[in-house]
Design an enzyme around this catalytic site. Structure first.
Site, mmCIF file in Angstrom:
data_model
loop_
_atom_site.group_PDB
_atom_site.id
_atom_site.type_symbol
_atom_site.label_atom_id
_atom_site.label_comp_id
_atom_site.label_asym_id
_atom_site.label_seq_id
_atom_site.Cartn_x
_atom_site.Cartn_y
_atom_site.Cartn_z
ATOM 1 C CG HIS A 17 -11.848 -27.461 -2.213
ATOM 2 N ND1 HIS A 17 -12.827 -28.417 -2.428
ATOM 3 C CD2 HIS A 17 -11.716 -26.776 -3.370
ATOM 4 C CE1 HIS A 17 -13.267 -28.304 -3.670
ATOM 5 N NE2 HIS A 17 -12.625 -27.325 -4.262
ATOM 6 C CD GLU A 87 -13.241 -30.055 0.729
ATOM 7 O OE1 GLU A 87 -12.105 -29.874 1.216
ATOM 8 O OE2 GLU A 87 -13.485 -29.972 -0.495
ATOM 9 N NE ARG A 175 -19.228 -0.772 4.138
ATOM 10 C CZ ARG A 175 -19.407 -1.924 4.783
ATOM 11 N NH1 ARG A 175 -19.841 -2.993 4.124
ATOM 12 N NH2 ARG A 175 -19.170 -2.020 6.069
ATOM 13 N NE ARG A 229 -22.571 0.893 6.463
ATOM 14 C CZ ARG A 229 -23.156 0.163 5.505
ATOM 15 N NH1 ARG A 229 -23.146 -1.169 5.588
ATOM 16 N NH2 ARG A 229 -23.739 0.735 4.477
#
Length: 275
Positions: A17, A87, A175, A229
């Protein structure tokens, strides 16, 4: 060998990957989410060279303060971040630092401040596929020490504590979704975590920490606050700070490792001097 066979071969020269092999990485690996952050982080290095760019995984290697360092993007979320750790570890990496942005949930935290994670709430599903849910996602003490030292030396404001890693940027972080949709418990989520002393939301740290711990590897996380937030503030300010701190921490870790070796110590402790 088919691609599926290669993906399962821990001895493959080039990982399926991420597209890198042992010759492409050196030193601690910084793990931003966005591939575009990789060259931005590398701007602060002494030397840098792109080694691979496959899917969301972009890798550059080089040096910072004379010490080797690598940077590989993971994309958004814990599933792709865990693939990167898997990996990269197979290619020889043993130290990882998540580098990104986050949303703060404590009122005293300012936009541009840094959050150094000591442990993470595992509100993501990837790490649960590795180990039971009550296994803690903890940062390595040496990595945390190096990140704190880097912040102190660079003069950046930082907060040290617990992070919440989620699988969803919207519902999982309380949210509203499209059309005002609200997930069950969304109204109480932020307040519950605030009361528990949790500092911030992001989406990769707990999986990175858990996988690294299971494999006996070092890992930590540092993120720049883009949103608070509580106050409602949002600005993409200080984007490069977390990357510079992690790069500096890589050089500090190299010196810590040298001092440990000279002293015959198993781990870094306050009795060992970096001078």
């Amino acid at each position: 060998m088919s691609p599926s066979d290669d993906a399962e071969d821990p001895n493959a020269e080039t990982q399926y990957h991420i597209g890198v092999g042992p010759a492409d990485i050196d030193g601690p690996v910084l793990l931003p989410g966005d591939p575009e952050r990789v060259p931005k982080i590398a701007e602060a290095w002494d030397t840098a060279e792109e080694r691979a760019y496959h899917r969301e995984y972009r890798t550059m290697s080089g040096t910072f303060d004379g010490a080797p360092v690598t940077c590989t993007s993971t994309g958004i979320g814990s599933p792709s971040a865990a693939i990167a750790v898997e990996e990269l570890a197979r290619a020889g990496a043993d130290t990882f630092m998540r580098v990104g942005s986050c949303g703060a949930i404590q009122p005293e935290m300012d936009i541009g401040d840094l959050v150094i994670t000591t442990g993470a709430v595992r509100q993501e599903g990837t790490s649960s596929e590795y180990v039971r849910e009550d296994y803690p996602a903890t940062a390595d003490n040496e990595v945390v020490t190096a990140l704190v030292t880097a912040c102190e030396e660079l003069g950046f404001d930082y907060h040290l504590g617990v992070t919440c890693s989620t699988d969803s940027f919207y519902a999982g972080q309380g949210r509203p979704g499209f059309g005002g949709f609200e997930a069950a418990g969304a109204d109480d989520l932020v307040e519950e975590l605030q009361n528990a002393g949790v500092l911030n939301f992001e989406m990769e740290a707990s999986a990175i920490l858990t996988v690294a711990n299971l494999y006996g590897l070092r890992a930590g996380a540092v993120c720049t606050v883009y949103a608070n937030r509580v106050t409602g503030e949002f600005r993409t300010e200080g984007e490069r700070r977390a990357g510079k701190v992690a790069s500096k921490a890589s050089a500090i870790l190299a010196e810590m490792d040298r001092v440990k070796e000279d002293a015959g110590a198993e781990s870094w402790h306050a009795g060992l001097s970096l001078d």
